[in-house]
Design a protein around this motif. Structure first.
Motif, mmCIF file in Angstrom:
data_model
loop_
_atom_site.group_PDB
_atom_site.id
_atom_site.type_symbol
_atom_site.label_atom_id
_atom_site.label_comp_id
_atom_site.label_asym_id
_atom_site.label_seq_id
_atom_site.Cartn_x
_atom_site.Cartn_y
_atom_site.Cartn_z
ATOM 1 N N GLY A 16 -20.709 15.846 -9.375
ATOM 2 C CA GLY A 16 -20.724 14.714 -10.289
ATOM 3 C C GLY A 16 -20.874 15.190 -11.723
ATOM 4 N N ALA A 17 -21.756 16.164 -11.913
ATOM 5 C CA ALA A 17 -22.004 16.666 -13.264
ATOM 6 C C ALA A 17 -20.727 17.260 -13.856
ATOM 7 C CB ALA A 17 -23.115 17.708 -13.232
ATOM 8 N N ASP A 125 -20.602 6.354 -14.949
ATOM 9 C CA ASP A 125 -21.094 7.278 -13.935
ATOM 10 C C ASP A 125 -20.881 6.607 -12.577
ATOM 11 O OD1 ASP A 125 -22.823 8.497 -12.027
ATOM 12 O OD2 ASP A 125 -23.977 9.402 -13.651
ATOM 13 N N ALA A 127 -21.572 7.528 -9.545
ATOM 14 C CA ALA A 127 -22.351 8.004 -8.396
ATOM 15 C C ALA A 127 -22.822 6.846 -7.517
ATOM 16 C CB ALA A 127 -23.539 8.830 -8.864
ATOM 17 N N ASN A 149 -18.464 10.505 -6.613
ATOM 18 C CA ASN A 149 -19.108 11.590 -5.886
ATOM 19 C C ASN A 149 -18.705 11.486 -4.421
ATOM 20 O OD1 ASN A 149 -20.281 12.990 -7.915
ATOM 21 N ND2 ASN A 149 -22.359 12.251 -7.577
ATOM 22 N N HIS A 151 -19.258 13.497 -2.232
ATOM 23 C CA HIS A 151 -20.370 13.955 -1.397
ATOM 24 C C HIS A 151 -21.494 12.926 -1.364
ATOM 25 C CE1 HIS A 151 -20.667 15.401 -5.494
ATOM 26 N NE2 HIS A 151 -21.966 15.335 -5.398
ATOM 27 N N LYS A 152 -21.310 11.785 -1.993
ATOM 28 C CA LYS A 152 -22.288 10.710 -1.809
ATOM 29 C C LYS A 152 -21.607 9.558 -1.091
ATOM 30 C CE LYS A 152 -25.330 11.892 -5.595
ATOM 31 N NZ LYS A 152 -25.675 11.651 -6.993
HETATM 32 C C1 LIG Z 1 -25.988 12.396 -8.104
HETATM 33 C C2 LIG Z 1 -25.750 11.769 -9.402
HETATM 34 C C3 LIG Z 1 -25.109 12.463 -10.440
HETATM 35 C C4 LIG Z 1 -24.739 13.929 -10.378
HETATM 36 O O1 LIG Z 1 -23.970 14.300 -9.311
HETATM 37 P P1 LIG Z 1 -24.031 15.811 -8.801
HETATM 38 O O2 LIG Z 1 -22.939 15.931 -7.811
HETATM 39 O O3 LIG Z 1 -25.386 16.008 -8.217
HETATM 40 O O4 LIG Z 1 -23.808 16.701 -9.989
HETATM 41 C C5 LIG Z 1 -24.880 11.797 -11.613
HETATM 42 N N1 LIG Z 1 -25.271 10.529 -11.787
HETATM 43 C C6 LIG Z 1 -25.906 9.832 -10.819
HETATM 44 C C7 LIG Z 1 -26.302 8.416 -11.081
HETATM 45 C C8 LIG Z 1 -26.174 10.429 -9.602
HETATM 46 O O5 LIG Z 1 -26.800 9.736 -8.651
#
Ligand SMILES: *Cc1c(COP(=O)(O)O)cnc(C)c1O
Length: 418
Positions: A16-17, A125, A127, A149, A151-152
């Motif tokens: 995500g970063a 963002d 995520a 993401n 992976h989320k």
């Molecule tokens: C997890 C997350 C990120 C970062 O994602 P990574 O894959 O861990 O780098 C950014 N913003 C939010 C809100 C997140 O939950």
């Protein structure tokens, strides 16, 4: 199915970063090409994930924090003041929706409009797509670029910091500014002017992409929407069950949370000498891995059940939390010692439970089997008891093995024959 109404997805960022960084560089390249190189201010609400300011900094932007109101939403009055103050140099805002505090911000479209009106771009963002897939699309309410993401929300397992994927989606005007790669030309547009390359491999952690692809194919549009609905329902169900016992820190205007919510453990410090970490450690005795602790608010627990757990499991977790609240009440009411109690002494290992001396003011049963669902045949035994976190953080220990470990059988043979 069109997931987020963006035109193009760029599959280069491995987290995500990295997606944030890729998206912000696209914004920067776009502004530069427009002759607005001076635009470098990035507004970031205080509730943002820590990666947001880090990425903005790496992308060469100047970070300006925006206040959050008592419900966890962006403080609109403060946002307006900040936009006005920085309008000449405004590059972007980075917002998370639903917010990191677990609420759907009602003013999200107005926030995006306000930024656009003052020449900035919106980085959303992504995520928290687990609360949106199939229900709403960031592009529709005003975002110019987002990461997903995988992976989320899209099923790639990510325990232990394993490989991730944070592809970004952008609107039409940002397409020429997407990252490129020296080995494989990624640009569709011959007039493209990207800012650079994001990761060593042109398509990031491409080997794990089939997981998300298979998940999307197997779920279908209807299934994905259903998953989002269940994720939100599960969070609200748990918040409702737990609200009689704990304070749910933030809610939307109608009293509902999004797909996650925050429980406040701070009041127990005064009343029972109990902190969020004690609750987190005690959960191990009930067989649960603790939820996110002290983020985004210090001293709290963030609960995000997702769509994956069934109702019986949600209920077991709630029962554990409610029982822990009762254990806290015993301390508050003076019926249990404030230093030696099931919370402070948790987690309880098998060695501790089976030791011949037991001089605690609570039973072994309370320690190891606090509720009927914690059964001997399926008990999870924590391997170590409480450690001194702060001491550990301040005293680094080198675990590098000595060189002999690397000695090969070949060198032993050589030594034997010489
Ligand atoms: C997890 C997350 C990120 C970062 O994602 P990574 O894959 O861990 O780098 C950014 N913003 C939010 C809100 C997140 O939950």
């Amino acid at each position: 199915m069109v997931l987020i109404s963006y035109l193009i997805m760029a599959l280069c960022s491995c987290s995500g970063a990295q997606g944030e960084y890729a998206g912000l560089t696209a914004i920067k390249a776009y502004l530069n090409a427009k002759g607005e190189r001076h635009r470098n201010v990035c507004l970031i609400p205080k509730s943002a994930h820590g990666t947001n300011p880090a990425s903005a900094h790496m992308a060469g932007m100047k970070i300006q924090p925006v206040e959050v109101d008592k419900n966890g939403n962006i403080d609109i009055a403060h946002l307006k003041a900040m936009v006005d103050k920085h309008k000449d140099n405004l590059a972007a805002i980075m917002i998370t929706y639903p917010s990191t505090n677990g609420v759907f911000e009602e003013d999200i479209s107005d926030v995006c409009d306000l930024i656009h009106k003052h020449g900035g771009q919106v980085y959303l963002d992504g995520a928290n797509m687990n609360a949106q897939v199939g229900l709403c699309r960031p592009g529709d309410y005003g975002s110019d670029v987002s990461h997903l993401n995988l992976h989320k929300t899209f099923c790639i397992p990510h325990g232990g910091g394993g490989p991730g994927m944070g592809p970004i989606g952008v609107k039409n005007h940002l397409v020429p500014y997407l990252p490129t790669h020296p080995v494989v030309a990624l640009q569709l547009d011959k007039d493209a002017c990207p800012l650079g390359t994001i990761s060593a491999a042109p398509w990031g952690s491409s080997a794990i992409l089939p997981i998300s692809w298979a998940y999307i194919k197997m779920m279908g549009g209807k299934g994905l929407k259903h998953a989002s609905e269940i994720a939100i329902l599960n969070a609200n169900y748990m918040a409702k069950r737990l609200e009689k016992h704990y304070k749910v820190l933030f809610r939307g205007a109608r009293g509902y949370v999004a797909h996650e919510f925050i429980l406040d453990a701070r009041p127990f410090k005064k009343t029972a000498n109990v902190e969020a970490v004690d609750v987190a450690k005690r959960l191990q005795d009930y067989g649960f891995h603790a939820p996110t602790m002290s983020w985004p608010v210090a001293g709290t627990l963030m609960i995000e059940p997702t769509e994956s757990e069934d109702k019986a499991e949600l209920d077991r977790f709630c029962d554990a939390m409610i029982n822990i609240r009762q254990e806290i009440a015993e301390i508050e009411e003076g019926r249990m010692d404030s230093r030696v109690n099931p919370l402070k002494m948790s987690p309880h290992t098998l060695t501790c439970i089976t030791s011949p001396n037991w001089d605690r003011p609570y039973s072994r049963e309370v320690a190891a089997f606090p509720l009927p669902f914690v059964k001997p045949e399926s008990k999870f035994w924590p391997t170590i008891a409480r450690i001194d976190d702060i001491y550990g953080d301040q005293h680094l220990v080198c675990t590098c093995p000595p060189m002999e470990v690397y000695e090969s059988p070949f060198s032993e043979q050589k030594r034997a024959s010489s």
